[in-house]
Structures are given as C-alpha cells and as structure tokens.
Design a protein around this motif. Structure first.
Motif, PDB file in Angstrom:
ATOM      1  N   ALA A   1       0.902  -1.133  -0.032  1.00 37.14           N
ATOM      2  CA  ALA A   1       0.093  -0.220  -0.173  1.00 37.14           C
ATOM      3  C   ALA A   1       0.827   1.101  -0.053  1.00 37.14           C
ATOM      4  N   VAL A   2       2.021   1.157   1.013  1.00 35.88           N
ATOM      5  CA  VAL A   2       2.817   2.273   0.699  1.00 35.88           C
ATOM      6  C   VAL A   2       3.417   2.495  -0.617  1.00 35.88           C
ATOM      7  N   MET A   3       3.976   1.460  -1.233  1.00 35.75           N
ATOM      8  CA  MET A   3       4.608   1.504  -2.482  1.00 35.75           C
ATOM      9  C   MET A   3       3.764   2.104  -3.504  1.00 35.75           C
ATOM     10  N   LEU A   4       2.208   1.991  -3.527  1.00 38.07           N
ATOM     11  CA  LEU A   4       1.578   2.648  -4.534  1.00 38.07           C
ATOM     12  C   LEU A   4       0.912   3.817  -3.923  1.00 38.07           C
ATOM     13  N   ALA A   5       0.892   4.118  -2.532  1.00 43.25           N
ATOM     14  CA  ALA A   5       0.606   5.574  -2.271  1.00 43.25           C
ATOM     15  C   ALA A   5       1.623   6.548  -2.528  1.00 43.25           C
ATOM     16  N   TRP A   6       2.811   6.368  -2.569  1.00 46.09           N
ATOM     17  CA  TRP A   6       3.878   7.150  -2.757  1.00 46.09           C
ATOM     18  C   TRP A   6       4.558   6.887  -3.966  1.00 46.09           C
ATOM     19  N   ARG A   7       4.058   7.013  -5.247  1.00 43.17           N
ATOM     20  CA  ARG A   7       4.794   6.730  -6.727  1.00 43.17           C
ATOM     21  C   ARG A   7       5.140   8.300  -7.177  1.00 43.17           C
ATOM     22  N   PRO A   8       6.536   8.695  -7.051  1.00 45.05           N
ATOM     23  CA  PRO A   8       6.696  10.044  -7.477  1.00 45.05           C
ATOM     24  C   PRO A   8       6.838  10.085  -8.931  1.00 45.05           C
ATOM     25  N   GLY A   9       6.547  11.073  -9.540  1.00 54.05           N
ATOM     26  CA  GLY A   9       6.928  11.485 -10.878  1.00 54.05           C
ATOM     27  C   GLY A   9       6.412  10.613 -11.774  1.00 54.05           C
ATOM     28  N   LEU A  10       7.126   9.894 -12.349  1.00 52.73           N
ATOM     29  CA  LEU A  10       6.705   9.245 -13.555  1.00 52.73           C
ATOM     30  C   LEU A  10       6.306   7.560 -13.364  1.00 52.73           C
TER      31      LEU A  10
ATOM     32  N   PRO B   1       3.962   6.055 -11.808  1.00 53.06           N
ATOM     33  CA  PRO B   1       2.739   5.565 -12.121  1.00 53.06           C
ATOM     34  C   PRO B   1       2.555   5.164 -13.634  1.00 53.06           C
ATOM     35  N   ALA B   2       3.144   6.040 -14.591  1.00 48.85           N
ATOM     36  CA  ALA B   2       3.085   5.866 -15.896  1.00 48.85           C
ATOM     37  C   ALA B   2       3.888   4.464 -16.463  1.00 48.85           C
ATOM     38  N   LEU B   3       5.113   4.427 -15.782  1.00 46.29           N
ATOM     39  CA  LEU B   3       5.910   3.613 -15.867  1.00 46.29           C
ATOM     40  C   LEU B   3       5.340   1.865 -15.596  1.00 46.29           C
ATOM     41  N   LEU B   4       4.781   2.046 -14.588  1.00 42.86           N
ATOM     42  CA  LEU B   4       4.326   0.811 -13.813  1.00 42.86           C
ATOM     43  C   LEU B   4       2.721   0.978 -13.856  1.00 42.86           C
ATOM     44  N   PRO B   5       2.001   0.925 -15.050  1.00 45.06           N
ATOM     45  CA  PRO B   5       0.525   0.953 -15.112  1.00 45.06           C
ATOM     46  C   PRO B   5       0.041  -0.349 -14.503  1.00 45.06           C
ATOM     47  N   GLU B   6       0.634  -1.296 -14.530  1.00 49.69           N
ATOM     48  CA  GLU B   6       0.002  -2.847 -14.395  1.00 49.69           C
ATOM     49  C   GLU B   6      -0.258  -2.629 -12.714  1.00 49.69           C
ATOM     50  N   LEU B   7       0.278  -1.886 -11.801  1.00 49.78           N
ATOM     51  CA  LEU B   7       0.112  -2.355 -10.408  1.00 49.78           C
ATOM     52  C   LEU B   7      -1.027  -2.089  -9.907  1.00 49.78           C
ATOM     53  N   ALA B   8      -1.628  -0.796 -10.087  1.00 46.84           N
ATOM     54  CA  ALA B   8      -2.964  -0.174  -9.422  1.00 46.84           C
ATOM     55  C   ALA B   8      -4.003  -1.231  -9.769  1.00 46.84           C
ATOM     56  N   PRO B   9      -4.272  -1.784 -11.039  1.00 45.40           N
ATOM     57  CA  PRO B   9      -5.368  -2.711 -11.255  1.00 45.40           C
ATOM     58  C   PRO B   9      -5.255  -3.814 -10.529  1.00 45.40           C
ATOM     59  N   ALA B  10      -3.767  -4.321 -10.534  1.00 47.80           N
ATOM     60  CA  ALA B  10      -3.706  -5.588  -9.717  1.00 47.80           C
ATOM     61  C   ALA B  10      -3.826  -5.671  -8.401  1.00 47.80           C
ATOM     62  N   PHE B  11      -3.628  -4.513  -7.768  1.00 45.69           N
ATOM     63  CA  PHE B  11      -4.037  -4.298  -6.414  1.00 45.69           C
ATOM     64  C   PHE B  11      -5.707  -4.158  -6.118  1.00 45.69           C
ATOM     65  N   GLN B  12      -6.313  -3.631  -7.063  1.00 50.69           N
ATOM     66  CA  GLN B  12      -7.610  -3.574  -7.019  1.00 50.69           C
ATOM     67  C   GLN B  12      -8.178  -5.135  -6.890  1.00 50.69           C
ATOM     68  N   ASP B  13      -7.646  -5.918  -7.845  1.00 50.63           N
ATOM     69  CA  ASP B  13      -8.039  -7.390  -7.809  1.00 50.63           C
ATOM     70  C   ASP B  13      -7.746  -8.084  -6.619  1.00 50.63           C
ATOM     71  N   LEU B  14      -6.274  -7.786  -6.080  1.00 48.71           N
ATOM     72  CA  LEU B  14      -5.900  -8.536  -5.081  1.00 48.71           C
ATOM     73  C   LEU B  14      -6.955  -8.086  -3.876  1.00 48.71           C
ATOM     74  N   MET B  15      -7.542  -6.884  -3.459  1.00 48.55           N
ATOM     75  CA  MET B  15      -8.173  -6.582  -2.335  1.00 48.55           C
ATOM     76  C   MET B  15      -9.545  -7.279  -2.626  1.00 48.55           C
ATOM     77  N   VAL B  16     -10.095  -7.546  -3.941  1.00 47.66           N
ATOM     78  CA  VAL B  16     -11.112  -8.265  -4.057  1.00 47.66           C
ATOM     79  C   VAL B  16     -10.952  -9.850  -3.661  1.00 47.66           C
ATOM     80  N   THR B  17      -9.963 -10.398  -4.398  1.00 43.77           N
ATOM     81  CA  THR B  17      -9.845 -11.962  -4.579  1.00 43.77           C
ATOM     82  C   THR B  17      -9.039 -12.624  -3.366  1.00 43.77           C
ATOM     83  N   GLY B  18      -7.991 -11.605  -2.726  1.00 44.71           N
ATOM     84  CA  GLY B  18      -7.101 -11.982  -1.819  1.00 44.71           C
ATOM     85  C   GLY B  18      -6.269 -12.839  -2.544  1.00 44.71           C
ATOM     86  N   ASP B  19      -5.842 -13.022  -3.761  1.00 45.03           N
ATOM     87  CA  ASP B  19      -5.169 -13.729  -4.505  1.00 45.03           C
ATOM     88  C   ASP B  19      -3.849 -13.152  -4.823  1.00 45.03           C
TER      89      ASP B  19
END
Length: 358
Positions: free
Chosen positions: A278-287, A289-307
């Motif tokens: 959560a901290v890693m996603l909370a504080w993503r400076p500068g670029l 988020p643009a260089l790692l667009p896969e992570l936020a959707p995967a986090f949402q899936d993790l919160m739903v599935t626990g997988d």
C-alpha cells in the motif's frame, strides 16, 4: 577512537556538497530538505517543528555558508598520518566499521556528490551484496536520501528514512490517500491520530518505519542486481544531467528495481506484506505510475480476491515490458547517430518521453 578532525572534515564536505545540491531541487523540495537538515542538526524528532523565526535565521546563515563554499574543493579526511580521499569509501569503512560507524559518499541527482557518516546498526551479507544499516548520523548533507546503492554496497539510513516518512505522512494532500490509510490500518493506527499525537503512537510509527526500512533495502537490492541498464543508465546520465531525460532514466531504473526478481515488489509478494504494498502505491513519485500501469489494477484485484498471484503476475508483466524498453535504449545508444547529442536527445524524446506526455 574516531578522530574528531575526521568528523569535522566529513561535515565540511557535507556543507560543500549542500552548496552544490541546493540548485537541483524544486523550491518545495528544497524547503523540505532544509527543514529536515535543521531538525537533524538541532536533534529534533521528525514531528517536532522548529520556531519559524529560528528556522529562517538558520537558513539565512546556511545560505551564506554555502555561498562561501560554492567553489571550494573537497577536503581529504585524516586517519592517523594518512589523508584519505573523501570518495575512498572502502578505505574509510575499513577503519570505521570496527569502530561502530559507517561512511558513505556517492553521486545523487544531477551527479551532485553526497556524503554522510553514521552509527552502524547492522551489517548484512546477501550473496555478493553488503548492506550497511545506519542509525543516528554524525554528518549529513542536504540530500539525505534514505538509501543509496553503489555497486554491490547498499546503505540504508534509518534516521533519514524517518524524516522522509514523516514529511510524507504530514503532507496535507495525504489526508485522502486511501492506500496510505490502508497501510496505517495494518499498524492499528489512523493518520489523523498519528498526526494529532505522534509521541503517544511511537510504537506504531517505529513499526511502520521498520517495515519500510526493509522495503527500501529490497529496492536497493533490486537496483544493485538489475543487469538491463548497467551501461545505458550512466551513459544517459552523463550526457543529459539535470534534464527530463535524467528524470526518465532514473525512474526507469527505479521501476526495474521495484519489479525485478530481487526487488521490493517480489519481497512484498513473497511475504504478502500488504502495508508495504500500500505504501509503494501511495507514494509513486513523478513518472512511476506511468511506467508501472499494471500495479494499481492488480492491487484492486488483490483486494477483491485475496490472491497474491495476481500481483505477482502484474510484476512479471511489468518487468518484461520494462526490460524490453531497456533493451531498446541500449540498441539506440549503440547506433552510430548516437554520437550526436542533438540526434540522441531528439530520438529519446520521440521514443520515450513523448508517449508519457513529456
């Protein structure tokens, strides 16, 4: 016995380094680092704010000192009869580690030198890597990055990280940060309660600090062991310091360190460490988020599935994509036309910065 003149010499070099670093930060970044430096110099906890008048007087004095040192040369550091180059880290640490101290020197943003000296809390060996964990510091400059990687040597600076974390926690824009709220909930605390009475919540803050210290170390391990930018990173840095290209290649390097098999996200996934994710996603400076667009959707899936396999799949996908980007950068730098700085700058802009909106 540590020669007092050595500590004085490191502090003088820190002042010289600060004079050169000051122009590399935005106004906001500079003020944050000045505040941290004031607190460190006056022995204040991260959450204790100085009197405004005292801090302003101190800043004025600092600026006068830095103006006088702007063209100064680095001072050698004394040990016995020897005068040791301040960048001879290995030589100095052979003397200092046996005394319970560790010394660091390297290059930070814009290739500006940085120095620090602190109490050694722990020395680790992980394969070919040496990790030095520092506690209270005896000398530091304006930069004070919480961690630094130099080849196979990694520094993790607990005191600097505490200042870094508190400054981010106390930033008013964090009040609505859902990732951060989730991270703190894992430590049985809310951001509101922590900010209202930090002294009463030292146990939780120290647990938070310890967890993020390990995550920071794993990021640096990922950086040390990542092979894909070994040649390209210094090449771009040397040709285009203090530009958007430096920002981009530094962020690319950080992103690879976060998602490779030795780095922060692999460590988080392996231990199912939700607060650090959560901290890693909370504080993503500068670029980032643009260089790692896969992570936020995967986090949402993790919160739903626990997988957690979903998160690891996203990590691997990001790693593959970023290594392909690094491979393309390496080929570009080898092209005959790359000898022309103007051609190379235009090509890097077209291929990598323009798609990010830069």
């Amino acid at each position: 016995m540590i020669p007092p003149t050595l500590i004085e010499g490191v502090r003088l070099n820190c002042d010289i380094a600060s004079a050169g670093q000051a122009g590399h930060f935005s106004l906001c970044g500079l003020l944050m680092r000045l505040r941290q430096l004031y607190k460190w110099e006056h022995g204040l906890a991260p959450w204790v704010e100085p009197e405004a008048a005292d801090a302003l007087d101190w800043i004025a004095r600092r600026e006068r000192i830095w103006d006088d040192l702007e063209e100064a040369s680095w001072h050698t550091l004394p040990w016995g009869a020897a005068a040791i180059d301040p960048f001879a880290v290995e030589t100095l640490n052979r003397h200092l580690i046996t005394q319970g101290l560790a010394y660091g020197a390297g290059l930070s943003r814009g290739l500006a030198p940085t120095f620090f000296l602190g109490e050694l809390l722990e020395e680790r060996r992980v394969g070919e890597l040496t990790i030095l964990v520092l506690g209270p510091e005896l000398a530091r400059d304006l930069d004070a990055s919480p961690a630094l990687c130099q080849g196979t040597l990694i520094y993790a600076r607990r005191q600097a990280l505490a200042f870094y974390l508190w400054d981010h926690l106390s930033d008013p824009i964090q009040q609505g940060n859902a990732y951060l709220q989730l991270a703190l909930k894992s430590y049985q605390i809310t951001l509101k309660d922590l900010l209202a009475d930090p002294e009463a919540h030292q146990e939780q803050f120290n647990a938070f600090l310890a967890g993020e210290l390990e995550a920071v170390i794993r990021h640096e391990m990922g950086e040390a062991l990542e092979p894909s930018l070994q040649d390209a990173f210094p090449a771009v840095l040397q040709r285009f310091p203090q530009t958007r290209l430096e920002l981009w290649v530094r962020t690319l390097k950080d992103a690879l360190a976060d998602v490779n098999d030795w780095g922060r996200l692999a460590y988080i996934v392996a231990g199912e460490r939700l607060p650090s994710l959560a901290v890693m996603l909370a504080w993503r400076p500068g670029l980032l988020p643009a260089l790692l667009p896969e992570l936020a959707p995967a986090f949402q899936d993790l919160m739903v599935t626990g997988d957690w396999a979903v998160m690891d799949a996203a990590r691997r996908a990001a790693l593959t994509r970023l290594r392909e980007m690094a491979a393309g950068l390496n080929l570009l730098l080898e092209a005959p036309e790359a000898a022309s700085p103007a051609w190379l700058q235009d090509e890097l802009q077209r291929r990598y910065l323009a798609p990010l909106g830069l």
